[in-house]
Motif scaffolding. Structure first.
Motif, PDB file in Angstrom:
ATOM      1  N   SER A   1      -1.762   3.683 -34.358  1.00  0.00           N
ATOM      2  CA  SER A   1       0.275   4.734 -34.030  1.00  0.00           C
ATOM      3  C   SER A   1       1.335   3.452 -34.257  1.00  0.00           C
ATOM      4  CB  SER A   1       0.209   4.642 -32.916  1.00  0.00           C
ATOM      5  OG  SER A   1       0.284   3.880 -31.540  1.00  0.00           O
TER       6      SER A   1
ATOM      7  N   CYS B   1      -5.730   8.828 -34.733  1.00  0.00           N
ATOM      8  CA  CYS B   1      -4.165   8.755 -34.539  1.00  0.00           C
ATOM      9  C   CYS B   1      -3.724   7.095 -33.556  1.00  0.00           C
ATOM     10  CB  CYS B   1      -3.655   9.939 -34.111  1.00  0.00           C
ATOM     11  SG  CYS B   1      -1.910  10.152 -33.972  1.00  0.00           S
TER      12      CYS B   1
ATOM     13  N   GLU C   1      -1.032  16.552 -32.898  1.00  0.00           N
ATOM     14  CA  GLU C   1       0.029  17.126 -32.333  1.00  0.00           C
ATOM     15  C   GLU C   1       0.239  18.325 -32.037  1.00  0.00           C
ATOM     16  OE1 GLU C   1       2.102  15.234 -35.319  1.00  0.00           O
ATOM     17  OE2 GLU C   1       1.779  13.109 -35.301  1.00  0.00           O
TER      18      GLU C   1
ATOM     19  N   CYS D   1      -3.624  12.869 -36.344  1.00  0.00           N
ATOM     20  CA  CYS D   1      -3.015  13.051 -36.199  1.00  0.00           C
ATOM     21  C   CYS D   1      -1.801  14.717 -35.561  1.00  0.00           C
ATOM     22  CB  CYS D   1      -1.233  12.375 -36.337  1.00  0.00           C
ATOM     23  SG  CYS D   1      -1.717  10.532 -35.962  1.00  0.00           S
TER      24      CYS D   1
END
Length: 323
Positions: free
Chosen positions: A118, A114, A138, A134
Motif C-alpha cells: 500500500s 494491494c 476498491e 487494488c
C-alpha cells in the motif's frame, strides 16, 4: 416552476422505476448474476506523449497506460452491478516480442498485493499484480486478469490471475496449450485445469479458466472436460488475444458442447458472452472514454467499453456430457 401537486404525481412514477430496476437486478442475480467483459480495447490508442508511458518506457510504459483502462473497467463493471470482470489475454496490455516486459510473479494464492504494498513500493516492478488487486479491492468485484509473467526460475509464462472482492489472489493458472508462435518467447505451464468461485449474495458459482488457443484446439478437450465434468465449472472465462472472429465461432461451439455460458473477452475488437445454448445476450454497453474523463485526460483515444449482462444459471450436477 413545478407546483407541489405535479411533484406528488411524479414521485409514484419514480418509485415504479426504482422498483422495476430492483426487480430486474434480483431476476438477473437469480439467473446467474451479472458479469462483465472488456470489449473494443486498443492497447496502442494512446498519445505518444502520454504521461503514463514514462518517457518512452517501452513495454512497461504501455502496460502502465493500459492498466488505467483496466482499472476504469473494474469501476464501471462494479457500478453497473457486475460481480465479475473478465479481462483479455496479456496482449491487451503489451505486444509479445523480445523486449516484452514479463512481470515477476511474486504473489501466491491467498496473498493480497494491494495491502502488501500500500506504500507503493512495488508498483514499479509489479504494477499489474498491484493495480489489479487494488481495482478489485476498491470496487469489491472479482477480477479475472491475464498477464505476461516471469517465475523465480526465469521461466516466462502467460498467466491468468484472479483477484477476489477483497483484492486477494484466489487463483493462478499458467497457459498450458500455447499457440505455436508463442513458444519462441514463453514456456507452457503444467496441465492443471483451474477453477475459481464468485460469491453473489447467497449464491456461489464456479468458473473455469481457458486462455485463447486452449478454446480452439480441435481434438484435445481434456482441459475443458476436466473443468466441466470433474470440477463442475458452471461457466468458462475465456481470455483471448486479438482474434474476435475465431472467438465468435468457437465460443458458441464451447457453450453448446458443454451447455454452459462462455465469457469471451478479446484484446482488440468486440468481445462476446454466450449463454448455455450458444445464444448471445443483449448486454448493457458502458463506455469508458467519453472524451472528458480520466482516460481522455491521460491521452487515451480508444473506444473501450464494458459489456454487462446476466448469464444463465447452470446446475453443476446435471449431465453435461459432450454432445
Amino acid at each position: 416552476p413545478i407546483r407541489l401537486p405535479l411533484l406528488a404525481l411524479l414521485f409514484p412514477l419514480l418509485d415504479v422505476a426504482v422498483d422495476r430496476a430492483q426487480a430486474q437486478a434480483v431476476a438477473a442475480a437469480g439467473s446467474g448474476g451479472l458479469v462483465a467483459v472488456l470489449s473494443n480495447h486498443d492497447l496502442h490508442a494512446w498519445a505518444k506523449n502520454a504521461t503514463c508511458m514514462g518517457g518512452g518506457d517501452g513495454s512497461l510504459g504501455t502496460i502502465r497506460c493500459n492498466l488505467l483502462v483496466y482499472c476504469e473497467a473494474a469501476k464501471a463493471a462494479a457500478q453497473n452491478g457486475a460481480s465479475l470482470l473478465v479481462l483479455p489475454e496479456a496482449y491487451g496490455q503489451t505486444d509479445l516480442h523480445r523486449s516484452t516486459y514479463f512481470e515477476p510473479l511474486i504473489y501466491a494464492v491467498g496473498d493480497n498485493p494491494c495491502r502488501s504494498h500500500s506504500d507503493g513500493s512495488a508498483e514499479n516492478l509489479y504494477p499489474q499484480q498491484t493495480e489489479l488487486s487494488c481495482a478489485a479491492q476498491e470496487n469489491e468485484i472479482v477480477v479475472s486478469s491475464n498477464i505476461f509473467t516471469k517465475l523465480s526460475n526465469g521461466s516466462q509464462r502467460i498467466t491468468e490471475i484472479v483477484f477476489d472482492q477483497t483484492g486477494s489472489v484466489t487463483a493462478i493458472y499458467h497457459k498450458h496449450h500455447l499457440f505455436p508462435t508463442e513458444t519462441f518467447f514463453v514456456e507452457k505451464g503444467p496441465f492443471q485445469p483451474t477453477v475459481f468461485h464468485v460469491e453473489n449474495g447467497a449464491n456461489r458459482r464456479t468458473f473455469g479458466i481457458v486462455i485463447c488457443y486452449e478454446g480452439v484446439i480441435l481434438r484435445d478437450f481434456s482441459q475443458i472436460d476436466d473443468l466441466v465434468m470433474r470440477q463442475k465449472a458452471e461457466a468458462l472465462v475465456w481470455s483471448v488475444g486479438g482474434v474476435p472472429k475465431i472467438m465468435s465461432m468457437f465460443g458458441k461451439r464451447l457453450s453448446v458442447k458443454y451447455k454452459i455460458p462462455v465469457l469471451g473477452t478479446v484484446s482488440k475488437g468486440q468481445s462476446l458472452i454466450f449463454n448455455a445454448d450458444g445464444s448471445v445476450p443483449e448486454p448493457k454497453i458502458v463506455g469508458l472514454n467519453d472524451g472528458e474523463g480520466t482516460l481522455s485526460k491521460m491521452g487515451y483515444h480508444g473506444e473501450a467499453v464494458v459489456l454487462v449482462t446476466a448469464i444463465d444459471a447452470v446446475d453443476p450436477t446435471r449431465d453435461r456430457a459432450n454432445s
